[in-house]
Design an enzyme around this catalytic site. Structure first.
Site, PDB file in Angstrom:
ATOM      1  N   SER A 143       0.861  -1.183   0.000  1.00  0.00           N
ATOM      2  CA  SER A 143       0.000   0.000   0.000  1.00  0.00           C
ATOM      3  C   SER A 143       0.890   1.224   0.000  1.00  0.00           C
ATOM      4  O   SER A 143       2.053   1.156   0.425  1.00  0.00           O
ATOM      5  CB  SER A 143      -0.886  -0.004   1.254  1.00  0.00           C
ATOM      6  OG  SER A 143      -1.521   1.250   1.432  1.00  0.00           O
ATOM      7  N   TYR A 156      -2.065   0.431  10.706  1.00  0.00           N
ATOM      8  CA  TYR A 156      -2.018  -0.081   9.341  1.00  0.00           C
ATOM      9  C   TYR A 156      -0.727   0.344   8.650  1.00  0.00           C
ATOM     10  O   TYR A 156      -0.078  -0.446   7.958  1.00  0.00           O
ATOM     11  CB  TYR A 156      -3.232   0.435   8.569  1.00  0.00           C
ATOM     12  CG  TYR A 156      -3.334  -0.054   7.150  1.00  0.00           C
ATOM     13  CD1 TYR A 156      -3.439  -1.410   6.859  1.00  0.00           C
ATOM     14  CD2 TYR A 156      -3.365   0.857   6.089  1.00  0.00           C
ATOM     15  CE1 TYR A 156      -3.550  -1.855   5.550  1.00  0.00           C
ATOM     16  CE2 TYR A 156      -3.478   0.421   4.778  1.00  0.00           C
ATOM     17  CZ  TYR A 156      -3.567  -0.935   4.509  1.00  0.00           C
ATOM     18  OH  TYR A 156      -3.672  -1.371   3.207  1.00  0.00           O
TER      19      TYR A 156
END
Length: 259
Positions: A143, A156
């Site tokens: 990501s 995250y």
């Protein structure tokens, strides 16, 4: 003399987290490219339905229910293969958007286990099989959170930074072996479950993530980049491919149209 690389039709591509979103879209694209796709995820019904869909379209697909955080199960799964051509480490996800001061340690632990340890488990278990193929590819779907921070995303972000470092270090450690390591780092992708899962099923909070963004990325957009990177000639390694929608300049700079 170099060994000829087998055609895609005789090669296996394992895709984790294939029950929805990017994983399912990637499985479809690799199947279309001629790979024998092995679909893994915890939701047996989802991957079996996808396998049936692909088989009906005359592709080769097998469903294998698997929790990537269960190392014993992963090791047993790996025994089914003599060689593997491609491993797509896609399983993962985000939980919560709380600041560091109040974040839930269990959410952090779960994100680390799924995003990082899950990737580690599959990569370790299948690396000998990828080596044996003579032209293996490890794909890590990370990501943009693995490359820059943003408020409310530390858990995250920390997991995705670790996943990025895992891929980068693996590439250094296995240079000279017939295995490529590719990292695909998507930005804002609108799928049916990512934001909904992150916010515990709160549809209103999930919708606000994409509010005013004319065209966030789709799962198919990301799957397209995975398939493109995987199908480059064997000597070509796409170390890192960052893909964002045009409306997103960074993790914290997004153009949102007024209603």
């Amino acid at each position: 003399m170099a060994t000829a690389v087998p055609p895609a039709a005789s090669r296996i591509a394992v895709v984790t987290g294939a029950s929805s979103g990017i994983g399912a879209a990637t499985a479809r694209r690799l199947a279309e490219a001629g790979y024998r796709v092995v679909l893994t995820a915890r939701r047996k019904d989802r991957i079996e339905a996808l396998a049936e869909e692909l088989t009906a379209a005359r592709h080769s697909a097998t469903a294998y229910p698997l929790d990537v955080t269960d190392r014993a199960a992963v090791d047993e799964f790996a025994t089914a293969f003599r060689t593997v051509g491609v491993l797509v480490n896609n399983a993962g996800g985000a939980l919560g958007a709380d600041p560091v001061a109040t974040g839930d340690p269990q959410d952090w632990r779960t994100m680390y286990e799924t995003n990082v340890i899950g990737t580690l488990n599959l990569t370790q278990a299948l690396l000998p099989k990828l080596d044996a193929s003579g032209d293996g590819t490890v794909v890590v779907v990370s990501s943009t959170a693995g490359h820059a921070t943003y408020e409310g995303g530390a858990g995250y972000v920390a997991a995705k930074h670790a996943e990025h470092v895992l891929a980068e270090t693996l590439r250094l450690e296995i240079v000279g072996r017939p295995v490529r390591v590719i990292e695909i780092a998507p930005g804002m992708v609108k799928t049916e479950e990512f934001a909904l899962t992150r916010f515990g099923g709160d549809a209103d909070k999930a919708a606000k993530v994409y509010e005013g963004v004319a065209e966030p990325l789709t799962a198919d957009d990301v799957a397209d980049t995975v398939a493109w990177a995987v199908t480059r000639p064997p000597h070509v390694n796409i170390d890192l491919l960052v893909v964002r929608p045009r409306a997103q300049a960074s993790n914290t700079k997004v153009h949102r149209e007024a209603r």
